[in-house]
Design a protein around this motif. Sequence first.
Motif, PDB file in Angstrom:
ATOM      1  N   GLU A 220       1.051   2.201  -3.417  1.00  0.00           N
ATOM      2  CA  GLU A 220      -0.266   2.080  -4.054  1.00  0.00           C
ATOM      3  C   GLU A 220      -0.369   0.828  -4.915  1.00  0.00           C
ATOM      4  O   GLU A 220      -1.044   0.814  -5.952  1.00  0.00           O
ATOM      5  CB  GLU A 220      -0.575   3.328  -4.881  1.00  0.00           C
ATOM      6  CG  GLU A 220      -0.654   4.590  -4.041  1.00  0.00           C
ATOM      7  CD  GLU A 220      -1.038   5.808  -4.864  1.00  0.00           C
ATOM      8  OE1 GLU A 220      -1.172   5.677  -6.094  1.00  0.00           O
ATOM      9  OE2 GLU A 220      -1.231   6.875  -4.266  1.00  0.00           O
TER      10      GLU A 220
ATOM     11  N   THR B 139       0.815  -1.218   0.000  1.00  0.00           N
ATOM     12  CA  THR B 139       0.000   0.000   0.000  1.00  0.00           C
ATOM     13  C   THR B 139       0.848   1.268   0.000  1.00  0.00           C
ATOM     14  O   THR B 139       0.374   2.325  -0.413  1.00  0.00           O
ATOM     15  CB  THR B 139      -0.928   0.006   1.229  1.00  0.00           C
ATOM     16  OG1 THR B 139      -0.126  -0.145   2.419  1.00  0.00           O
ATOM     17  CG2 THR B 139      -1.927  -1.138   1.163  1.00  0.00           C
TER      18      THR B 139
ATOM     19  N   SER C  73      -2.139  -2.168  -4.935  1.00  0.00           N
ATOM     20  CA  SER C  73      -3.304  -2.745  -4.288  1.00  0.00           C
ATOM     21  C   SER C  73      -3.645  -4.097  -4.908  1.00  0.00           C
ATOM     22  O   SER C  73      -3.058  -4.516  -5.912  1.00  0.00           O
ATOM     23  CB  SER C  73      -4.503  -1.808  -4.432  1.00  0.00           C
ATOM     24  OG  SER C  73      -4.822  -1.652  -5.811  1.00  0.00           O
TER      25      SER C  73
ATOM     26  N   ARG D 202      -4.881  -3.414  -8.514  1.00  0.00           N
ATOM     27  CA  ARG D 202      -3.816  -3.078  -9.463  1.00  0.00           C
ATOM     28  C   ARG D 202      -2.963  -4.300  -9.791  1.00  0.00           C
ATOM     29  O   ARG D 202      -2.609  -4.538 -10.950  1.00  0.00           O
ATOM     30  CB  ARG D 202      -2.945  -1.965  -8.884  1.00  0.00           C
ATOM     31  CG  ARG D 202      -1.883  -1.449  -9.833  1.00  0.00           C
ATOM     32  CD  ARG D 202      -1.175  -0.247  -9.245  1.00  0.00           C
ATOM     33  NE  ARG D 202      -0.138   0.248 -10.139  1.00  0.00           N
ATOM     34  CZ  ARG D 202       0.654   1.283  -9.848  1.00  0.00           C
ATOM     35  NH1 ARG D 202       0.511   1.929  -8.700  1.00  0.00           N
ATOM     36  NH2 ARG D 202       1.571   1.691 -10.706  1.00  0.00           N
TER      37      ARG D 202
END
Length: 555
Positions: A377, A374, A379, A382
């Motif tokens: 980013e 995280t 995730s 993604r």
Amino acid sequence: MSVQIRQGGSGAKLGRLLIDGGLLSEERLAEAQRMGRETSTPLPDVLVKNRFVSERDLMPVLADQYGLEFVSLRTMFIDPLATKSISAKFACHYRIMPIDLTDGVIKVALSDPLDMSAVEDIETTMGYRVTRALACRSDIAEAVRRHYGVGADTVERILDELPAEVEAPDSLEESHDLENMAEDASVVRLVNQILQQAIEDRTTDIHFEVHREGMVARRRIDGVLYDTNVPSNIRVLYPAIVSRVKLMSGLNIVERRMPQDGRARVRIGGKNYDLRISVVPALHGEDVVIRILPTSMLFSLEKLGLAGAHLETIEGLIAEPHGILFVTGPTGSGKSTTLYACLKQLNTRDRKIITIEDPIEYELPGITQSQINTKIELSFARMLRSMLRHDPDIMMVGEVRDRETADIAIQTAMTGHLVMSTLHTNDAASGAVRLIDMGVDPYLITSTVRAFIAQRLVRTICESCKETYESDGATLYRGAGCRECHQAGYQGRVAICEILVVDDVIQDMIHRKASSLEIKATAIERGMTTLAEDGQDKIQRGVTSLEEVLRVTRT
């Protein structure tokens, strides 16, 4: 044990006593005597090492030979005055356990009737008169841990070497030499002792907590937290212990204001273990939780407790070429372990399997495992998009937390992939309602989801102390508590589950956005076995207890 008895004389007498008692054959005695002569090893050591006689059978005979009392330290009362009169360092050095102190006479348990060094030292330096009793060496070691605390001897040695001015916990907290102390052999040994004892006791999580009154250590065994006896003066060393754990996992030992997470690998008892370490700031210092994970596990659906119709249903579901299988339940209910067992069964060379996890708990050879991050980013959603370009046949998504991840997982299943994931719901029927609450179209759920599996983990009754009792005319089982299970009455865990297969009838209810209660009632009418019913089956078969099933199924 190391009883210094020669092969002749006393050794021959011991052998005869064992033969007369039906504990040893003439042939085994002759073989043991020959091995002892060739290796210059005392006869009792040869007998125990080669399992000709167990130590628990040998020690009473040895005690009778020397006119000493044999004591069972597992069950007898240990006088606190006796343990206070002899230090942990002394007890560990001589491998003795003080058990009684009356009128200046101290009674100690030892395993070698001919070793008088401890007796002489006590009488010379402490002024007590000493009486002796024999006990098994393993019982002595366990009693020392139980009454003095894990690593008590090491704590005493470290504190003996500290400068006199280091007394209050705060003074060590402010020390600029914490890193050097954390790398000191004694502190390293102390942390290793705590880890080793935890692993021997089948611990999954170690909790270090610091309060105004001192340090608290707790261990989670079979899903339940138990207090661990540690020396009270370990509080002075707490900052050094935390720093040692941080160094092991590559964390910043200077940073004490922010949470930190790390990993480490250790080798204990000939096996490798992965440690997941979490450090968080608290009112009186830093709290530490260490999760202990074996680097390899034999995942099996049968060993998880799945059998009969449940096992047959799950094996049929994971044999499907596409669709989604959700495992639901609260944190700690074994969802990931079930998915790992499914993947292990599916892991063949003609399949490409990819997992997206947070975090990766166990390494599975032959499977591509990825961890989300995280902080950058990265995730689930993604990562899932990217992994689709790696031509997978089967994908495991650690958890569906939001609509974006759910939508991509559904699209993946619709394009011919088998997807497995988890949801946080209390029962199987709530799975579809949870997805609808996220904003997923009911049509997409019914088109892709094959089943929702809800599960819990229940502790299994210890086989060493299992007993029956009558309740309302029924014969039930429980664990009385013994050394093998640390008096808990349980040892190990298995899963209880309910499987909601999304058939035509359930699909129609999901389309109508029926409530979870309506879906569950219909599924039960159509033959679904609930969590409570699966638990009841395991109660009747003596796998677990009524109290344990009630503990994990009440909502």
